[in-house]
Design an enzyme around this catalytic site. Structure first.
Site, mmCIF file in Angstrom:
data_model
loop_
_atom_site.group_PDB
_atom_site.id
_atom_site.type_symbol
_atom_site.label_atom_id
_atom_site.label_comp_id
_atom_site.label_asym_id
_atom_site.label_seq_id
_atom_site.Cartn_x
_atom_site.Cartn_y
_atom_site.Cartn_z
ATOM 1 N N GLU A 130 -6.041 31.762 -9.147
ATOM 2 C CA GLU A 130 -5.363 32.887 -8.503
ATOM 3 C C GLU A 130 -4.292 32.297 -7.602
ATOM 4 O O GLU A 130 -4.613 31.552 -6.676
ATOM 5 C CB GLU A 130 -6.335 33.688 -7.636
ATOM 6 C CG GLU A 130 -7.309 34.524 -8.389
ATOM 7 C CD GLU A 130 -8.195 35.354 -7.449
ATOM 8 O OE1 GLU A 130 -8.388 34.980 -6.269
ATOM 9 O OE2 GLU A 130 -8.703 36.375 -7.924
ATOM 10 N N ASP A 140 10.235 38.868 -4.341
ATOM 11 C CA ASP A 140 9.930 37.536 -4.868
ATOM 12 C C ASP A 140 11.247 36.838 -5.185
ATOM 13 O O ASP A 140 12.144 37.446 -5.768
ATOM 14 C CB ASP A 140 9.109 37.625 -6.168
ATOM 15 C CG ASP A 140 7.629 37.838 -5.925
ATOM 16 O OD1 ASP A 140 7.235 38.063 -4.779
ATOM 17 O OD2 ASP A 140 6.877 37.775 -6.903
ATOM 18 N N ARG A 162 17.649 22.443 1.153
ATOM 19 C CA ARG A 162 18.027 23.816 1.498
ATOM 20 C C ARG A 162 17.363 24.139 2.832
ATOM 21 O O ARG A 162 16.154 24.083 2.965
ATOM 22 C CB ARG A 162 17.575 24.795 0.423
ATOM 23 C CG ARG A 162 18.199 24.531 -0.947
ATOM 24 C CD ARG A 162 17.673 25.525 -1.979
ATOM 25 N NE ARG A 162 18.085 25.200 -3.320
ATOM 26 C CZ ARG A 162 19.133 25.727 -3.963
ATOM 27 N NH1 ARG A 162 19.895 26.603 -3.344
ATOM 28 N NH2 ARG A 162 19.414 25.374 -5.198
ATOM 29 N N HIS A 207 16.589 27.702 7.305
ATOM 30 C CA HIS A 207 17.049 29.085 7.308
ATOM 31 C C HIS A 207 16.028 30.022 7.933
ATOM 32 O O HIS A 207 14.837 29.751 7.910
ATOM 33 C CB HIS A 207 17.313 29.560 5.872
ATOM 34 C CG HIS A 207 18.276 28.707 5.125
ATOM 35 N ND1 HIS A 207 18.157 28.469 3.780
ATOM 36 C CD2 HIS A 207 19.375 28.029 5.525
ATOM 37 C CE1 HIS A 207 19.144 27.703 3.371
ATOM 38 N NE2 HIS A 207 19.897 27.409 4.419
ATOM 39 N N TYR A 252 8.960 31.997 -3.920
ATOM 40 C CA TYR A 252 8.408 32.499 -2.670
ATOM 41 C C TYR A 252 8.465 34.012 -2.573
ATOM 42 O O TYR A 252 9.382 34.652 -3.056
ATOM 43 C CB TYR A 252 9.050 31.855 -1.444
ATOM 44 C CG TYR A 252 10.543 31.993 -1.296
ATOM 45 C CD1 TYR A 252 11.084 32.877 -0.363
ATOM 46 C CD2 TYR A 252 11.414 31.224 -2.051
ATOM 47 C CE1 TYR A 252 12.452 32.986 -0.199
ATOM 48 C CE2 TYR A 252 12.777 31.321 -1.883
ATOM 49 C CZ TYR A 252 13.296 32.213 -0.962
ATOM 50 O OH TYR A 252 14.652 32.329 -0.808
#
Length: 182
Positions: free
Chosen positions: A28, A48, A59, A62, A132
């Site tokens: 899961e 998503d 990156r 942020h 994410y």
């Protein structure tokens, strides 16, 4: 699912229980009830995102400001990254703390980053597919960031600086003291 607390309040490393046999594996990647019972948090994910990056791509760092802040649940579907969260909540007991962990398709770990934290990652493998979930929609006007090499944090990105691939936008981000008055 195993849940590990970190140096940042409400930031967790999640490790799934993997069921393997000769056919492959199953796990899961997210279960709302288990997450809530293990963390006490109740995020409601609305978006998503997915990115593909090559080795050395950095990156970050942020964040989204104020009412557009986002909690994120991060995992890597293919490859390996160093994932980094920084607590930038001025009233937090863990303000300024940094959590970094390796997320990969091999270890299948995830990181939950609460609202009010800056986030960044660097790709350690040849490529990485990065996924994410967010509990709030992206808002361009509320975008914020902190320079990846801010001396306040001394983050070890695990790749020599001369080999990092960073966007011009991320190279021009301010230091913490300019980005987050406290």
């Amino acid at each position: 699912m195993k849940v590990q607390k970190t140096k940042i309040i409400d930031c967790y490393i999640l490790e799934p229980i993997i069921h393997e046999d000769k056919r492959g594996y199953f796990f899961e990647s997210y279960n709302q009830e288990k997450f809530e019972s293990l963390t006490g948090l109740k995020p409601y994910f609305v978006q998503d995102n997915e990115s593909l990056s090559s080795k050395g791509v950095l990156r970050g760092l942020h964040f989204q400001k104020e009412e557009h802040a986002q909690a994120k649940l991060i995992r890597v579907g293919d490859g390996e990254v160093l994932d980094v969260a920084v607590d930038i909540r001025p009233d937090s007991k863990t303000f300024g703390n940094v959590v970094s962990t390796i997320l990969s398709s091999n270890n299948k770990k995830q990181m939950f980053i609460p609202r009010g934290c800056a986030h960044g990652f660097v790709t350690l493998s040849n490529t990485a597919k990065f996924f994410y979930k967010c509990d709030n929609f992206y808002n361009a006007a509320s975008e914020g960031g902190i320079i990846y090499n801010d001396k306040t944090f001394n983050i070890d990105w695990m790749i020599p600086e001369e080999n990092l691939i960073i966007s011009e936008k991320d190279k021009s981000l301010p230091a913490l003291k300019e980005a987050v008055p406290h």
